[in-house]
Design a protein around this motif. Structure first.
Motif: not given
Ligand code: ZN
Ligand code: ADP
Ligand code: ZN
Length: 817
Positions: A524, A527, A564, A567
């Motif tokens: 991701c 994050c 993701c 997040c």
């Molecule tokens: Zn993420």
């Protein structure tokens, strides 16, 4: 007087097991015959007779055997001796060896599941009564277990019925998930029958005078047919006429040529040898003489010949000599991927005397070959095989050849026996008082070290066949290219230039991307989270083709995520790159050319390789992207350019052999370039253009690589100076592994002091929900190997006798590299 036999059971027992037999049985039985025996409460196993004697076992009362399964031994005395060496050297049981050695159908047991062979039509009249009963039952029930058969036939001894049904190919055993045998299809062309009248043909040729290339093809077809008087392969036609596949396709589409296919049978080659072996050139001739001289002094000789020096033809001469004396030859190959080309090459010289043995063949095929070797049949005089062929029942083995001896796939990692086929083959040859020839363009350090120690002889060929020059190897600094914006995806401007030129003049290209250390991991960008396998401590890798995330350790897979998991961001990026991505990028860069791929995913199944190799040979693929599979002894005539996409992930692999392996891999892939007349070109893309190994590769300097690497091995106490035994503890409970490993290592340290490394968690410490922890035992050159092993076994036994550790799995791996 009472009679007993000691048997090997196909399970990991420390000792042989004793059963009682009658006097009559004792006169009939011989070591190496099979018996069916009861074991535990209700199990039945096929066991192998090891010894016949009259000593009652002390600890238990010997049970009676169920029955004798063979009329004569199916295992030779030499094999039993060899197996004992394997068990002792690799710290495993004879049961482990038995399981690895025998084709499944030799080892029926109570758990064996039987199903009908749907690929074969069996005539009821060909079956005896009992066979018919079983076969009938399989019409109604898809599978049967042993106890079902016992009730169907109303008797205990059902093995003979199963065996004869197996013989008739009427049933199969279920553990076999083998791919069914598919014969290879070869494309042929002929002139369409409408042109058999000379008038029409005349007309056609006139018409084609406006299409000279097409006309050329037709004329070439005539001249090949006239010369060979045989059907004409598409590949031969396109070679001889210099026509692209597209032109031939046009002719087929216009119905001027007719396309048809023949099956090329690989398992049962019935043809006679149709070619005399090649006349050796002076370098090969000299090598052959030197090998023969070397064999007078040494049992083992290393043939160090550069890629394409014609080592195979030298082997062929040695084989001719040995089989002319009626002896058998074992020709070991690291992977059967190679055999396609090699088998056809050997068959042209030796005809039906060549047999191939490989674990991907069905149990039935292996069973047949086993018997051919056992009975010393001419059709199995030359056995070509991967590592498991060292277990065959040779009678009079006259020579062992280990081709590409540096290949790591000769070592079996799981399950036990964790043997190295090259080393076990050397021992096998010595039991027959025969010689072993190891061959490689990039010998392993251990074999070269053995030469330097005066244990093996050495013969070298430094010239390529036809004096083709070694390829020109160019290093491309991709850090610099990135800085100067000269990269398109993973392709540098240099690589694109060379590819463009090669394709323009009709050459083929190989692009190599190492599988190890490659992981297109999804991350991701918001994050940094990367999806993990729920069973193992690794990130899942992205497979574009199926749009899936997969674990390469346990096979877990799931659909590619849209967001993701941590997040919720949709910005997921795939880092790293693999063969799939290289293929995609190459397609975009060269849309008018055909890009193929060869890696584990595209070659599953017995004939997966063949399809790709054949397509490449027949020039249906222009650019072939692949992993180390491509490095292995393949002989493609038209490849002039090899690109190594990224050398760094090989060089940085965390293993003491990484640099040696990188050298071998890169030189082997490079060796695929320019094997005929013109000099080949190799581009190596790297972030470290000054790395010493890369220079040694580009100057083909084996000697320097050897000296430098040996220095490292000295300094850091690694093989071939020190020996290694790796001990792995496995359990699903993290604490148990941790405490157990500490206990184990402490025990080892009391004996071996500072030569114990660890315990340490490997980089991936959890696989299939089992935690792993490793201990490494380093054995100095002066230290006795057998005493070391005895001490380890003793510590191992005390460890396993501690109640809380009993459920921990311990794996001993001798020479674990
Ligand atoms: Zn993420
Ligand atoms: P290596 O195994 O050393 O890489 P090969 O045995 O595959 O080399 O030989 C390379 C090529 O040269 C092959 O295509 C082979 O057919 C050809 N070749 C080798 N020796 C001879 C010979 N004596 N006569 C004709 N062709 C040969
Ligand atoms: Zn997993």
């Amino acid at each position: 007087m009472q009679y007993f036999i000691d048997v090997i059971l196909p399970i990991p027992l420390e000792r042989l097991f004793t059963y009682s037999i009658t006097r009559a049985e004792s006169e009939f039985l011989k070591a190496g015959m099979r018996v069916a025996v009861p074991f535990g409460k209700s199990k039945v196993y096929t066991a192998l007779v090891f010894e016949i004697h009259q000593q009652q076992p002390v600890a238990y009362e010997a049970k009676e055997i169920h029955q004798i399964l063979d009329d004569a031994p199916i295992i030779t005395q030499t094999q039993l001796t060899h197996w004992q060496w394997i068990a002792e050297y690799y710290l495993c049981t004879l049961g482990d060896v038995l399981r690895a050695a025998l084709p499944n159908s030799f080892l029926l047991e109570s758990e064996t599941i039987i199903t009908k062979n749907n690929d074969k039509i069996i005539n009821d009249v060909d079956l005896k009564d009992e066979e018919f009963l079983v076969y009938e039952a399989l019409h109604h029930q898809s599978s049967l277990k042993l106890h079902d058969l016992i009730s169907i036939l109303d008797k205990k001894n059902v093995f003979p019925v199963i065996n004869s049904l197996l013989d008739k190919d009427a049933i199969v055993l279920q553990e076999e998930v083998y791919e069914k045998y598919k014969p290879k299809l070869v494309r042929y062309v002929k002139l369409s029958s409408q042109y058999s009248e000379s008038e029409k043909l005349q007309h056609l040729l006139e018409e084609l005078s406006r299409a000279p290339k097409q006309r050329d093809v037709i004329m070439t077809l005539f001249s090949i047919s006239a010369q060979t008087k045989k059907p004409v392969k598409v590949s031969d036609l396109s070679d001889a006429s210099d026509a692209s596949p597209a032109i031939i396709k046009t002719l087929i589409d216009k119905e001027i040529l007719e396309e048809y296919h023949f099956q090329e049978d690989r398992v049962a080659y019935s043809g006679d040898a149709n070619e005399a072996s090649k006349t050796l050139n002076i370098y090969q001739e000299k090598a052959l003489e030197e090998i023969q001289q070397s064999f007078e002094k040494f049992n083992i000789t290393l043939l160090h010949g550069v890629t394409s020096s014609g080592k195979t033809e030298v082997y062929v001469k040695l084989i001719e000599e040995v089989i002319s004396k009626g002896k058998q030859v074992l020709y070991l190959l690291p992977e059967i991927a190679l055999t396609t080309q090699l088998v056809s090459r050997l068959e042209t010289y030796f005809g039906g005397k060549v047999s191939v043995y490989h674990s991907k063949y069905s149990s039935h095929e292996r069973f047949e070959l086993w018997n051919n070797v056992l009975q010393n049949q001419p059709k199995a005089q030359i056995v070509l095989g991967a590592r498991s062929s060292i277990f065959l029942p040779f009678h009079d083995l006259g020579l062992v050849i280990v081709d590409e001896e540096h290949e790591t796939s000769f070592k079996q990692f799981d399950p036990a026996p964790r043997y190295h086929a090259r080393d076990a083959a050397i021992v096998l040859a010595s039991l027959f008082k025969s010689k072993t020839l190891l061959g490689s363009a990039t010998p392993s350090l251990e074999s070269y070290h053995n030469v330097k120690q005066g244990k093996y002889g050495l013969v070298e060929i430094t010239h390529r066949f036809n004096d083709v020059m070694m390829p020109d190897i160019e290093l491309v600094d991709i850090q610099d290219k990135h800085k100067r914006k000269r990269m398109k995806g993973h392709f540098s401007d240099r690589l694109i230039e060379e590819m463009t030129e090669a394709l323009r003049v009709g050459h083929q290209i190989i692009l190599f991307q190492n599988r190890r250390g490659f992981s297109p991991i999804v991350e991701c960008t918001t994050c940094g989270h990367a999806p993990q396998c729920p069973n193992c401590d690794v990130s899942l890798t992205f497979h574009q083709y199926k749009n899936e995330l997969r674990c390469h350790y346990c096979g877990y897979y799931t659909a590619m995520l849209k967001n993701c998991m941590a997040c919720g961001s949709v910005e997921l990026d795939n880092k790293g790159f693999g063969t799939e991505q290289v293929q995609e990028e190459a397609k975009e860069l060269f849309p008018e050319y055909k890009v193929g791929r060869m890696d584990l995913d595209t070659t599953r199944g017995k004939f997966g390789y063949d399809k790709i190799i054949t397509a490449f040979e027949q020039k249906e693929i222009d650019i072939l992207v692949g992993t180390q599979m491509l490095t292995k002894g393949l002989d493609f005539r038209n490849v002039k350019l090899v690109g190594i996409m990224n050398a760094d992930n090989m060089l940085n692999f965390p293993d003491f052999r990484a640099l040696e392996r990188s050298f071998q891999l890169m030189l082997q892939v490079s060796g695929r370039a320019g094997r005929t007349d013109e000099r080949g070109k190799v581009l190596i893309q790297t972030y470290n253009p000054h790395h010493r190994i890369l220079h040694q590769v580009s100057t083909n300097n084996y000697a320097e690589m050897y000296l430098e690497q040996m220095d490292e091995r000295h300094n850091f106490k690694y093989p071939p100076i020190y020996r290694l035994i790796k001990i792995t503890l496995k359990h699903k409970d993290f604490n148990k592994v941790n405490i157990g490993a500490e206990w184990y290592a402490t025990g080892l340290r009391q004996v071996f002091k500072s030569n114990i490394l660890g315990p340490e968690f490997p980089p991936i410490s959890r696989i299939r929900n089992q935690f792993h922890k490793n201990i490494l035992v380093k054995i100095p050159p002066q230290q006795s190997l057998s005493k070391t092993k005895k001490a380890i076994v003793k510590i191992n036994n005390s460890f396993l006798s501690i109640k809380e550790f009993r459920s921990v799995r311990v794996i001993l791996n001798v020479d674990n590299f």
